[in-house]
Every structure is written in C-alpha cells, then in structure tokens.
Design an enzyme around this catalytic site. Sequence first.
Site, mmCIF file in Angstrom:
data_model
loop_
_atom_site.group_PDB
_atom_site.id
_atom_site.type_symbol
_atom_site.label_atom_id
_atom_site.label_comp_id
_atom_site.label_asym_id
_atom_site.label_seq_id
_atom_site.Cartn_x
_atom_site.Cartn_y
_atom_site.Cartn_z
ATOM 1 N N CYS A 30 0.845 -1.176 0.000
ATOM 2 C CA CYS A 30 0.000 0.000 0.000
ATOM 3 C C CYS A 30 0.892 1.242 0.000
ATOM 4 O O CYS A 30 1.925 1.282 0.660
ATOM 5 C CB CYS A 30 -0.944 0.090 1.190
ATOM 6 N N ARG A 68 3.977 -0.494 -4.861
ATOM 7 C CA ARG A 68 3.665 -1.015 -3.523
ATOM 8 C C ARG A 68 2.315 -1.716 -3.477
ATOM 9 O O ARG A 68 1.983 -2.355 -2.462
ATOM 10 C CB ARG A 68 3.646 0.137 -2.495
ATOM 11 N N TRP A 113 -2.789 -2.712 -1.716
ATOM 12 C CA TRP A 113 -2.472 -4.134 -1.883
ATOM 13 C C TRP A 113 -3.323 -4.847 -0.838
ATOM 14 O O TRP A 113 -3.092 -4.726 0.355
ATOM 15 C CB TRP A 113 -0.987 -4.391 -1.638
ATOM 16 N N ASN A 158 -1.397 2.249 5.768
ATOM 17 C CA ASN A 158 -0.543 1.170 5.277
ATOM 18 C C ASN A 158 -0.160 0.347 6.495
ATOM 19 O O ASN A 158 0.291 0.888 7.493
ATOM 20 C CB ASN A 158 0.697 1.785 4.604
ATOM 21 N N GLY A 159 -0.360 -0.987 6.418
ATOM 22 C CA GLY A 159 -0.049 -1.853 7.553
ATOM 23 C C GLY A 159 -1.225 -2.764 7.838
ATOM 24 O O GLY A 159 -2.134 -2.892 7.016
ATOM 25 N N GLU A 210 16.685 -18.738 -7.680
ATOM 26 C CA GLU A 210 16.300 -17.380 -8.073
ATOM 27 C C GLU A 210 15.676 -17.390 -9.474
ATOM 28 O O GLU A 210 14.691 -16.691 -9.727
ATOM 29 C CB GLU A 210 17.536 -16.463 -7.993
ATOM 30 N N LYS A 251 11.916 -16.085 -10.342
ATOM 31 C CA LYS A 251 11.626 -15.071 -11.373
ATOM 32 C C LYS A 251 10.567 -15.592 -12.331
ATOM 33 O O LYS A 251 9.625 -14.892 -12.668
ATOM 34 C CB LYS A 251 12.878 -14.723 -12.189
ATOM 35 N N GLU A 308 7.026 -15.820 -10.633
ATOM 36 C CA GLU A 308 6.349 -14.585 -10.228
ATOM 37 C C GLU A 308 5.869 -13.731 -11.399
ATOM 38 O O GLU A 308 4.859 -13.041 -11.277
ATOM 39 C CB GLU A 308 7.190 -13.760 -9.246
ATOM 40 N N HIS A 368 16.636 -38.516 -6.255
ATOM 41 C CA HIS A 368 15.969 -38.814 -4.977
ATOM 42 C C HIS A 368 14.492 -38.447 -5.025
ATOM 43 O O HIS A 368 13.852 -38.348 -3.986
ATOM 44 C CB HIS A 368 16.679 -38.081 -3.840
ATOM 45 N N LYS A 424 5.896 -4.597 -4.539
ATOM 46 C CA LYS A 424 7.350 -4.490 -4.477
ATOM 47 C C LYS A 424 7.862 -4.456 -3.043
ATOM 48 O O LYS A 424 8.861 -5.058 -2.721
ATOM 49 C CB LYS A 424 7.768 -3.209 -5.204
HETATM 50 C C1 F6R Z 1 11.226 -11.164 -6.092
HETATM 51 C C2 F6R Z 1 11.298 -10.097 -5.116
HETATM 52 C C3 F6R Z 1 10.953 -10.417 -3.709
HETATM 53 C C4 F6R Z 1 11.817 -9.577 -2.751
HETATM 54 C C5 F6R Z 1 11.365 -9.807 -1.304
HETATM 55 C C6 F6R Z 1 12.241 -9.073 -0.328
HETATM 56 O O1 F6R Z 1 11.614 -10.738 -7.364
HETATM 57 O O2 F6R Z 1 11.599 -8.986 -5.433
HETATM 58 O O3 F6R Z 1 11.087 -11.768 -3.437
HETATM 59 O O4 F6R Z 1 13.151 -9.927 -2.915
HETATM 60 O O5 F6R Z 1 10.041 -9.379 -1.175
HETATM 61 O O6 F6R Z 1 12.243 -7.705 -0.583
HETATM 62 P P1 F6R Z 1 13.404 -6.774 -0.048
HETATM 63 O O7 F6R Z 1 14.661 -7.174 -0.735
HETATM 64 O O8 F6R Z 1 12.964 -5.393 -0.388
HETATM 65 O O9 F6R Z 1 13.490 -7.010 1.427
#
Ligand code: F6R
Length: 615
Positions: A2, A27, A75, A100-101, A488, A492, A495, A511, A610
């Site tokens: 948010c 956000r 969000w 926000n929260g 990773e 990617k 998501e 296994h 984000k």
């Molecule tokens: C995936 C991604 C998330 C963040 C995670 C932690 O592409 O961006 O998995 O890495 O939410 O966020 P930060 O690094 O801001 O603590």
Amino acid sequence: MCGIVGAIAQRPVTEILLEGLSRLEYRGYDSAGLAIINADQHLQRERAVGKVVALKNKLKSKPLIGLLGIAHTRWATHGKPAERNAHPHVSNNRIAVVHNGIIENYEVLREELKAEGYQFESDTDTEVIVHLIEKAESQGMNLLEAVMSIKTRLRGAYALGVISNDEPDHLIIARHGSPLVIGLGLGENFIGSDIQALLPVTNRFIYLENGDTAQISRYEIALYDVTGESVERDIVQSNASMGSCELGEYRHFMHKEIFEQPQAIQATLDGRLEADAFVNCISGTTANGQTAQQVLKEVDEIQIIACGTSYHAGLIARYWIESMTDVPCNVEVASEYRYRRQPPKKNLLVITLSQSGETADTLAALEKVKQTGCLATLSICNVPESSLTRESDFTLMTLAGAEIGVASTKAFTTQLVALQILLGLLMQAKQADQAKIEHLITGLKQLPLLVEQVLDRDTAIETMAEDFIDKNNALFLGRGEQYPVAMEGALKLKEISYIHAEAYPAGELKHGPLALVDNEMPIITVAPNTVLLEKLKSNLEEVRSRGGVLYIFADKAAKIAKQDNIHIIEMPAIPESIAAIVYSVPLQLLSYYTAVFKGTDVDKPRNLAKSVTVE
Ligand code: F6R
C-alpha cells in the site's frame, strides 16, 4: 505494501497526489483512492478498482479540487480488491484516513464500534481507525489529540494519513512499523510512503521514527515522539533523481533494470576496490563504539536474514564466505527466523539483506536479534535512510538506483556484489591469503563487462523463451552456489509468467524429482566452468536419457553438444568467483521474455507488491 501520499498546499493538490500514487504503484495496485477538503470545507472522495490510471480516468470526468488531500494505492490484505474496500475510508462524512499496515485487533474494535452504532462499509481492518478517530473527536478532542489517543488501541503496524473537514489547515500522520516520510516544500508540505512519491515536489525530507505523530500545516511541522513529547527530527537532503523512474526506450521497467546491471554493478564497486585491497565502505558503529573493522576481526559466526530474492543472494554468499574463510555462515528466511528461538551468540554478526529496507519480516527479525543479543548488525540495502539501515549498527549500500519492476533484478546482482565486498573486507580482517583477496578483486573488476556480454545474448534468449509459452511447469537445476542461482531463476519465472517452477540441486534429482521428467517438463540449468561441472553433466545425462528437454546456459569449456532435446546458449568465459552473479542474468531475461510472450503484467504481476511492509 500500500502506498500513501498526502499534501497540504496553497495550490490544488489532486495532481500532486495522483503523480505520487503513480510513483508508489509498485507497492500495490489493486485499487486506488483520493480524498480532499474542498473550498467549502467539505470532504470529497473518489475511489476506483484497479491501477491508478482507473482513478485518474474517473477524476477526469469528476474533478476534485482542494488544497488539502490524502491518497492511497492498495495491496489487499483484509477484504478483496473492491471500491468499497479502497482507501481513503471515511467516518461520518467528515474524517478520512489512509493506512498502510495491518491492524491485528481490528475484529474486537469493529464489534465494539458496531455496538456503539458505527456502520461499516468495508471489510478492511482500516475502517476501525477512522471510526475510532471520529469517536474521539466527537468527545471534544481536536484531530491531533484524537489520533494520539487512539494509537494505544491499535495493535499491529500502521502508517496513517488523516484529514478532517473541521480542520482544513492540518494533515495528521502517525507511524508505527510501516514507513512514512514528510516532504518539505515552501509554503506546502507533503507526506509519502517513500521519497520516490514526492521527488517531483521536493528533495528535503523528514523520516518519521516508530511511534511518531505529526501535525502538518503549510508552514509548520509539529512532531511528537512515542511518549507524546514534542521532538525534532533531522531534515535529510536527498540526491535521488526522478529520472530513474522513467521507462525511456524500454517497454517494461524489468527489461530496463536488467539492462542497467552493468552500470549498477559498476556504481556499487566504484571507490571500493584498490588494486590489492578492498576499501572499507561500511558505515556506522556499534552502540559501544566498535567500528566495522573491529567487528570483522572479532566475528566468529555469521547469520544472514532476508526474504525472497534477497534470501537467494544470502544463500549464494554462504558458499562464498565458507569457501574463503573459516567463519561459519547460516542463512534463513526472515519470516521463519523471527519466530524461532535462538541462543544468544557473543561473536555473531547478523547481516540483513533487503532491496527496499522496509520488508516487515526482515525488520522484525532484526528487532528480535537486537533483543537476543549479538556482536553487531549490518544491513545491505538499496534505499538510504530506510528503516533497515536506520535500525542496524552498520550499513553497506548497494547503488542499484531505484528498482521499480516488482521482480528484483539489479538489486539482486548488486547485493551479490556488496556481499563480495563484505567478504573481501572480512578476509582482510582475518588476514587471509593475499592472493585470494586479489583474485576476488580481479573477478569483480571484470564483472560489468561480462554482464554486458551476457546481455548481448538477449535475442537468443528471447528465441529460447518462445518454447515456454505453453508450459505449465519448469525445473531449474544447479550445483554448488549455482543451486541458489537456480532457485532465483525459478522464483523469477513463477512470479512474472505464472509458470510453476521449482529449483533443485542437480545431485538431488534421482531422490525424487526425476519422476517429473518427461518431454513436457523443460529443465533449465546453468553450467559455468567450476569444479562441479563434470558432476552436473552426469546429472544432465540422467535427465536426457529420460526424454527431458534441457535448456542450458553453459561455459564453452563445458563441451555440451547441441542435440535434439538440448538447447544451449554459450556463455563467455567467467571466473568462478563471479559465476553466480553473471549466470543469474540470462535467467532473468528468460523469465522476462516468457512473461512478455504470455502477455502478463511484467512489472506488476498479479497478487504481488514491491515493498512487503506487512507480515
Ligand atoms: C522477487 C522479489 C521479492 C523480494 C522480497 C524481499 O523478485 O523482489 O522476493 O526480494 O520481497 O524484498 P526486499 O529485498 O525489499 O526485502
């Protein structure tokens, strides 16, 4: 999660609020809303489901004009994305709140307020806040007093912006857990969840501390700490530029940010490497005055804590730290670490990794560490003045620039660079073999150019991605430090393209996961020229002989021949010390192009945000 923006000015604020919301959309983007106090001292509100543009379109046909306003991009946590759940929430048509929260005790408060006659329009936890404030105000308090008085009733996290049509010259804000910043203008002042929202109007900011409340007028800011005492906070001048939020020639921020990696890595290295030594670039001291160099000499164990992509960076660093020093290193996701009992360890260095520096779980884990006790805390972060950097003893900044795409790319690779710098400093403090230190430096100096060479394979990777359009599943394999690189890569892909993807250490296939292998299951693997290359090749044969289709990013020296069910993109020769960083890049591009082909919303994938500022 948010985003909040607010403004009190001598000019109409709607455009400022909408621009701020657009810049905060990373956000959350389920719905958006705005409330202003107009010239007749009436509260007016507009809300829309979907992205900020939907709200902008509504406001075109029904403009709201006022000199004081608050706005929000959501969000969803409590209540699905719907107009009635969008903020601002209003009580008695005169007070509006953006939040926000998460208010954890909202159910009890809701029942209590309902019993007193308050009617609820939404399913949100936020609506209790606005009714509580209305109740306090109707008992004779002014808006500031009302907000201060209800804070004791709220359990959980919040950043709040509050306006009332009885007080058209004030904006009241409060912070506990979730971030909030005040932007200072000339005869006008602003609030935002982060400075990005406010860069078009100011570069002077005050960061609220936990527990702070403030009354913001056009010419004056009155700040109160957690005890209600009047307090002064530093004004910070930011050098952040607005430009980093522009798309330029790119179609998506993610693509732009993948291509910005050579510069971002260079910026993170600049001034931090000499020919034969790492330069101390860790700022801060411990509470008892110890410097980073003293701490690195003393440390005998490291704990890395992070979430998501940042967690993967931590996992890679563990391989590096344990192979180059005798310091054991554990890595854990913050959401687990924060609830697990930990024995205090005297010489433990706790490293938190975070792009945003506002991730609720990481902050809570750090808080817990501080209570349990350790030698020192150090954050590796991309956002100066974020909560994480302010709460840690030491900070090592990544200099990736603003990352807008929800899927982290340049923040990840610059975290890895920062972790190598930290490793170099640790090795120096532990008086490690000088040749090994210089070997690390040589690798890092080649890194920007090698990443550029991988980016030149953009078109080949785009072609490869066409094979993934109709896939529902994918397996990623790696060995050694390439295993977290595979993790990773899988994150990617899932998501942004919504393809179910899993990562395994290649040696683990037999296994269990080998049972999944058929010609419908693409298997993506990274094969740099490392000590584990031959082992990896044997694992790949196990897959191929069972009809699996392989997509391999391989060093020329791997000598894997192109065959019917093997697709290879050859990588430049890469020193082993930086292979994990360079091999992450083609996996980013593969996910990106797969998502583009599938037509998903690359920069704002469904259900995500984000900055994850709620638990
Ligand atoms: C995936 C991604 C998330 C963040 C995670 C932690 O592409 O961006 O998995 O890495 O939410 O966020 P930060 O690094 O801001 O603590």
